[in-house]
Enzyme design. Structure first.
Site, PDB file in Angstrom:
ATOM      1  N   LYS A 298       0.900  -0.992  -0.017  1.00 51.24           N
ATOM      2  CA  LYS A 298      -0.034  -0.051  -0.020  1.00 51.24           C
ATOM      3  C   LYS A 298       1.135   1.171   0.039  1.00 51.24           C
ATOM      4  O   LYS A 298       2.100   1.137   0.125  1.00 51.24           O
ATOM      5  CB  LYS A 298      -1.055  -0.100   1.148  1.00 51.24           C
ATOM      6  CG  LYS A 298      -1.871  -1.247   1.161  1.00 51.24           C
ATOM      7  CD  LYS A 298      -2.895  -0.923   0.057  1.00 51.24           C
ATOM      8  CE  LYS A 298      -3.920  -1.956  -0.308  1.00 51.24           C
ATOM      9  NZ  LYS A 298      -4.473  -2.896   0.543  1.00 51.24           N
TER      10      LYS A 298
HETATM   11  C1  LIG Z   1      -5.840  -3.891   1.009  1.00 48.77           C
HETATM   12  C2  LIG Z   1      -7.201  -3.747   0.911  1.00 48.77           C
HETATM   13  C3  LIG Z   1      -8.127  -4.144   2.140  1.00 48.77           C
HETATM   14  C4  LIG Z   1      -7.625  -4.969   3.161  1.00 48.77           C
HETATM   15  O1  LIG Z   1      -6.185  -4.672   3.669  1.00 48.77           O
HETATM   16  P1  LIG Z   1      -5.373  -5.641   4.562  1.00 48.77           P
HETATM   17  O2  LIG Z   1      -4.393  -4.881   5.118  1.00 48.77           O
HETATM   18  O3  LIG Z   1      -4.805  -6.588   3.177  1.00 48.77           O
HETATM   19  O4  LIG Z   1      -6.383  -6.543   5.211  1.00 48.77           O
HETATM   20  C5  LIG Z   1      -9.509  -3.637   1.954  1.00 48.77           C
HETATM   21  N1  LIG Z   1      -9.846  -3.119   0.992  1.00 48.77           N
HETATM   22  C6  LIG Z   1      -9.112  -2.657   0.012  1.00 48.77           C
HETATM   23  C7  LIG Z   1      -9.764  -2.010  -1.174  1.00 48.77           C
HETATM   24  C8  LIG Z   1      -7.921  -2.925   0.007  1.00 48.77           C
HETATM   25  O5  LIG Z   1      -6.887  -2.545  -1.328  1.00 48.77           O
END
Ligand SMILES: *Cc1c(COP(=O)(O)O)cnc(C)c1O
Length: 362
Positions: A179
């Site tokens: 991210k």
């Molecule tokens: C990455 C993501 C999540 C979940 O995050 P995690 O940290 O992997 O649990 C939820 N919603 C969206 C749109 C994402 O891209």
């Protein structure tokens, strides 16, 4: 291969993790609190509450709003599966509505039509780093007294009319390794409401207010100081990295020709978690190859790609048992058309030129 994502771990991250190791305070402590303060500042909210992941942030945010069995939450099918799964974890039912064909975000007009007496919240997803049409969603929420839980996992620092993601309703962010701001694994909830913040803090730590006295059923969703140390070092990089992502996206959009480049809604500051193009079904028919073939050609030429997401959430068998065999034509079509190209801040000019050259051969 030019990878679709590349986490950057510099000497600041390493030094910060070593300092936590040397302190001996590995579990949730001051470093997590410092990250929460920085995160709230970035989002322009009063409070931020760290959790173990974006998924647990969404789960806790919904629970903090009292959402559970018998409730409905309106959301988009064109998202990572954690968005609707978090609704299921609470016992509530996800109600999927279609997306806008240009931004791929939830269509507020469809949201308005899906409200019932059981609807408690809207869960919009700021897909790829571009915010949803928040004025329109807020109007629906206000008219029916609904909460807004923003899935801002891909949109740290994105803005709508100058206001940052996570500050409209209750925000849920992911700090997963790929991210825009990451801590390896991690999540963050943002809110301006003291009562919601307090419930989130309780829910992430066994419902415990005073040691071994429990107010409610809670969880262990605490972030560790080790993860927070990485996240804090990454917060210092957000401005530079976001600027680099924007420059990379601008270069791609002005040089790519055979695909539809990303479309921006009005008053959006995009943070380009993904740079997602479309090869439409009509273009695929005309050229005699489909999206998956296009992606395979790019991969063979050393260009990393991603398909976010090949199957809309309402089409998975376990989800169909809950929502039925529904048809959402825009999401279903777009899922066959999109693919994402590298836009991350570590791309060189040569990388960008190679991406353009190979995509333009399609
Ligand atoms: C990455 C993501 C999540 C979940 O995050 P995690 O940290 O992997 O649990 C939820 N919603 C969206 C749109 C994402 O891209």
């Amino acid at each position: 291969m030019i990878p679709i994502a590349k986490p950057f771990i510099g000497s600041e991250e390493k030094t910060a993790v070593m300092a936590v190791l040397e302190s001996g305070m590995l579990a949730q402590g001051q470093v997590v609190a410092d990250l929460e303060t920085r995160f709230a500042e970035l989002c322009g909210t009063k409070y931020a509450i760290a959790t173990t992941s974006g998924t647990t942030a969404l789960h806790v945010a919904l629970l903090a709003h009292g959402i559970g069995s018998g409730d409905e939450v309106i959301t988009t099918p064109f998202t990572f599966i954690a968005s609707p799964n978090s609704i299921l974890f609470t016992g509530a039912k996800p109600v999927f509505v279609d997306i806008e064909p240009d931004t791929f975000n939830i269509d507020p007009a469809q949201v308005a039509r899906a409200v019932t007496s059981r609807t408690r919240a809207i869960l919009p997803v700021h897909l790829y780093g571009q915010m949803c049409d928040m004025d329109a969603l807020q109007a629906v929420a206000d008219r029916h007294g609904l909460a807004i839980i923003e899935d801002a996992a891909q949109a740290v620092g994105a803005a709508y009319r100058g206001q940052r993601a996570g500050s409209f309703g209750t925000g849920a962010f992911s700090l997963y390794a790929t991210k825009n701001v990451m801590s390896g694994e991690g999540g963050m909830i943002t809110t301006n409401e003291e009562a919601i913040a307090e419930r989130c803090r309780l829910l992430r730590n066994h419902g415990m207010r005073r040691r071994y006295y429990y107010d409610m059923l809670g969880y262990n969703f605490r972030m560790s100081n080790l993860h927070a140390a990485i996240g804090l070092a990454q917060m210092d990089r957000w401005a530079d990295f976001t600027q680099k992502r924007r420059a990379n996206a601008a270069f791609l959009s002005s040089n790519l020709s055979p695909v539809i480049t990303p479309q921006l809604g009005p008053d959006r500051d995009h943070v380009w978690h993904q740079y997602t193009v479309r090869l439409t079904l009509a273009q695929q028919a005309e050229r005699g190859f489909n999206r998956d073939t296009a992606v395979a050609r790019l991969n063979a030429a050393g260009i990393g790609t991603g398909i976010f997401y090949p199957v809309p959430a309402h089409k998975h068998a376990y989800m169909q048992e809950i929502v039925g065999d529904i048809h959402l034509p825009v999401a279903e079509k777009v899922a066959q058309e999109v693919f994402s190209l590298p836009v991350h801040p570590l791309l060189s000019q040569a990388d960008l030129e190679q991406i353009v050259r190979e995509v333009n051969k399609l």
